[in-house]
Write an enzyme that holds these catalytic residues in place. Structure first.
Site, PDB file in Angstrom:
ATOM      1  CB  ALA A 317      -1.079  -0.035   1.061  1.00  0.00           C
ATOM      2  N   PRO A 318       0.226   2.221  -0.642  1.00  0.00           N
ATOM      3  CG  PRO A 318      -0.975   3.574  -1.632  1.00  0.00           C
ATOM      4  CD  PRO A 318      -0.729   2.073  -1.376  1.00  0.00           C
ATOM      5  N   GLY A 319       1.753   5.028   0.605  1.00  0.00           N
ATOM      6  CA  GLY A 319       1.867   6.125   2.526  1.00  0.00           C
ATOM      7  C   GLY A 319       3.704   5.224   3.152  1.00  0.00           C
ATOM      8  CB  ILE A 320       4.608   6.185   6.401  1.00  0.00           C
ATOM      9  CG1 ILE A 320       4.641   7.024   5.632  1.00  0.00           C
ATOM     10  CG2 ILE A 320       6.186   6.075   7.186  1.00  0.00           C
ATOM     11  CD1 ILE A 320       5.683   8.763   6.744  1.00  0.00           C
ATOM     12  N   GLY A 322       4.362   0.952   8.655  1.00  0.00           N
ATOM     13  CA  GLY A 322       3.601   0.941   9.858  1.00  0.00           C
ATOM     14  C   GLY A 322       5.209  -0.354  10.013  1.00  0.00           C
ATOM     15  CG  LEU A 323       6.763   1.313  13.552  1.00  0.00           C
ATOM     16  CD1 LEU A 323       7.069   1.886  14.696  1.00  0.00           C
ATOM     17  CD2 LEU A 323       8.449   0.890  12.575  1.00  0.00           C
ATOM     18  CE  LYS A 338      -4.523  -1.537   9.438  1.00  0.00           C
ATOM     19  NZ  LYS A 338      -5.081  -0.532   9.932  1.00  0.00           N
ATOM     20  CG  ASP A 373     -16.627  -2.125  10.180  1.00  0.00           C
ATOM     21  OD1 ASP A 373     -16.059  -3.067  11.632  1.00  0.00           O
ATOM     22  OD2 ASP A 373     -17.330  -2.537  10.464  1.00  0.00           O
TER      23      ASP A 373
END
Length: 578
Positions: A317-320, A322-323, A338, A373
């Site tokens: 997915a685009p974007g930073i 996640g940890l 996810k 949700d």
């Protein structure tokens, strides 16, 4: 003599019927709780109802194991069970829900090799078109003139049989007519089919109640949602009428909690709502009606259909990044997938079970229109050819226990699926200066509304929020959320030594649940444009006093108010918000 297959089918249907009876009873009690203004009971019921389905599935599975030794039955018997189950649904009022329940029960017993249309309902078998309920799902009224709408709405309210009075009803009917006059053309010709249709059951959620309907005149349909409040003086009031489709869609947003609605035939309610919101998938509407498990089934069918009619690949997915979560998407499908990583990045003090508990908390909580949700799945098989090599490498490196790869498929043992929304940090980089201010105002409003719902977001970085199609800011990263009442909001103490102020680490003791709002500015307000806007509209977010005062009100039992529609359309007679 009754065959074992027929007996098993009857037990499964018994389990579903018990579930749906309890589901409807909870919706019926919601009206009583609304009239009592027992908001804590409303929230508890919303939380508990989410557990109903799995409890009934477990009961049914246990009975099948005890009475029929279900795991030892051969393939032929399970094929017969499905055949008999279909026959039992011919006159059933909720066949689509019962089929989904059947899937849940059999998937607890059978190996996933059996998860195909021979043994479970991959596709629906019983049509829900033209199912009848008694009484019908919606009432019809026939005003003969424009002034007749006033009396129509009066009768509509009376027919809802509330036990509390509407002391300001005459004024509120005036407001309804005035709002309608601004929406309906003044020179509108009255057609023979002119009528008002309204769903029979009110929609209850949190502190609000809604009557959902539409005005029909010729080929023109005007949808509406009539918002009803319970005022402090043990009386009801009409707070607003929502006439814009945008407002009604926001009312049914994926970021809000599920409604309580008493439905004999849920498919009729969905069919009616789709005439108002034709672009909203059936899966989302069933979820908003409280039927979340059926929503998962319908979503998965839509997903399989989309896979067959597309050819693009799943990608990161685009974007930073996640940890905690590895997030990927199919560009042609507006959702993200996810997967919890095996090893959390940075200094995250949480494990897989902890993350799952946070997501369950959100599922059971009032999402206040500000938390997306999620649909939770286990052992989902994807076509291997649709996964990019980069994505496969990331999964193998960061979540090896969650992935099983063969020549033809990628099986993910556990994942969450959410509607895709543009990450706020990307939106802020791309939007104009004119669009930045309303976006940041809504970002601050989102944090405040989450806090009012007893949710402290934890990590409030812009990358953990997104902007929906309606332009609303929504939170979607849940691994650090806490209840407001758990947190300790503190002022940063004054240092006795000047050099302490320059330290990269706090020189004062910090407890696990300590929060220092003054420090938010260090990572949120580095951009001068952002600082100006936030300090103009939301300076209180950076003070411990705001957070502590709100926490005190929540801890005292006060249920804060959050409106799912704009303040400017309110009639101005109510004393409480939804």
């Amino acid at each position: 003599m009754e065959s074992p297959a027929h007996a098993i089918a009857q037990v499964v249907l018994w389990g579903f019927d018990r579930h749906y009876r309890l589901f409807r009873e909870t919706a019926q009690i919601a009206k009583h709780r609304f009239e009592l203004a027992d908001w804590r009971a409303v929230h508890n019921a919303a939380r508990d109802r989410i557990l109903f389905y799995d409890l009934r599935v477990e009961e049914t599975v246990e009975r099948l194991r005890k009475e029929f030794k279900a795991e030892s039955l051969n393939d032929n018997i399970w094929l017969q069970v499905k055949f008999h189950f279909v026959a039992l649904l011919i006159e059933h009022k909720q066949p689509e829900c019962a089929e989904s329940f059947y899937n849940s029960v059999t998937c607890r017993i059978l190996h996933r090799d059996y998860f195909n249309n021979d043994y479970i309902f991959v596709r629906p078998t019983i049509s829900t078109d033209y199912l009848d309920s008694d009484p019908p799902a919606y009432r019809s009224y026939y005003p003969q003139s424009v002034p007749g709408l006033r009396e129509t709405f009066r009768q509509m309210i009376l027919d809802s049989h509330f036990s509390l009075p509407f002391p300001d009803l005459e004024h509120e009917l005036d407001c309804i007519v005035e709002a309608l006059s601004g929406k309906l053309p003044r020179d509108m010709a009255l057609h023979p089919n002119r009528q008002v249709q309204v769903l029979r059951s009110p929609f209850f959620r949190n502190k609000g109640c809604y009557l959902i309907g539409k005005i029909i005149n010729g080929f023109q349909e005007t949808p509406f949602a009539l918002a009803i409040l319970h005022e402090r003086r043990q009386a009801l009031s009409i707070d607003a009428i929502l006439l814009e489709r945008e407002y009604i869609q926001t009312l049914f947003s994926f970021a809000r909690a599920y409604f309580f609605v008493d439905m004999e035939v849920p498919s009729q309610y969905v069919a009616f709502l789709r005439t108002i919101m034709p672009r909203k998938p059936k899966a989302e509407l069933y979820a908003m009606l409280g039927l979340a498990k059926l929503s998962k089934t319908l979503f998965y069918r839509d997903f399989l259909h989309h896979l067959k009619h597309s050819s693009d690949q799943f990608v990161l997915a685009p974007g930073i990044k996640g940890l905690v979560m590895l997030v990927f998407t199919l560009p042609s499908f507006p959702y993200v997938f996810k997967v919890i990583k095996d090893v959390m990045g940075g200094n995250k003090e949480i494990n897989r079970e902890g993350v799952k508990q946070k997501y369950l908390l959100v599922k059971q909580h009032d999402r206040a229109g500000r938390m997306a949700d999620t649909l939770e799945y286990s052992n989902v098989a994807f076509p291997r050819e649709r996964f990019s090599d980069e994505l496969v490498r990331e999964l193998q490196q960061l979540a090896p226990s969650m992935i099983e790869i063969s020549a033809d498929s990628v099986v993910l043992h556990h994942l969450y699926i959410e509607r895709y929304i543009t990450p706020l940090n990307l939106y802020m980089q791309q939007c104009s200066d004119e669009a930045l201010e309303p976006c940041l105002i809504d970002y601050g409003n989102a944090i405040k509304e989450l806090a009012a719902a007893n949710i402290f977001p934890g990590d409030m970085l812009y990358k953990n929020f997104g902007v929906s199609r309606q332009g609303r800011v929504v939170f979607y990263d849940y691994d650090e959320i806490e209840y407001m009442t758990t947190c300790q909001f503190r002022h940063v103490p004054t240092s006795p030594h000047d050099e302490d102020e320059l330290s990269s680490e706090p020189w004062y003791p910090v407890g696990k649940y300590d929060v220092f709002p003054e420090e938010f500015s260090r990572f949120l307000l580095a951009d001068p444009r952002v600082r100006r806007i936030m300090m103009q509209h939301h300076p209180d977010l950076f003070t411990a006093h705001f957070w502590d005062a709100l926490k005190t009100r929540i801890a005292s039992g006060q249920v804060e108010s959050v409106f799912p529609y704009p303040q400017e359309i309110r009639f101005g007679t109510a004393h409480q918000a939804l």
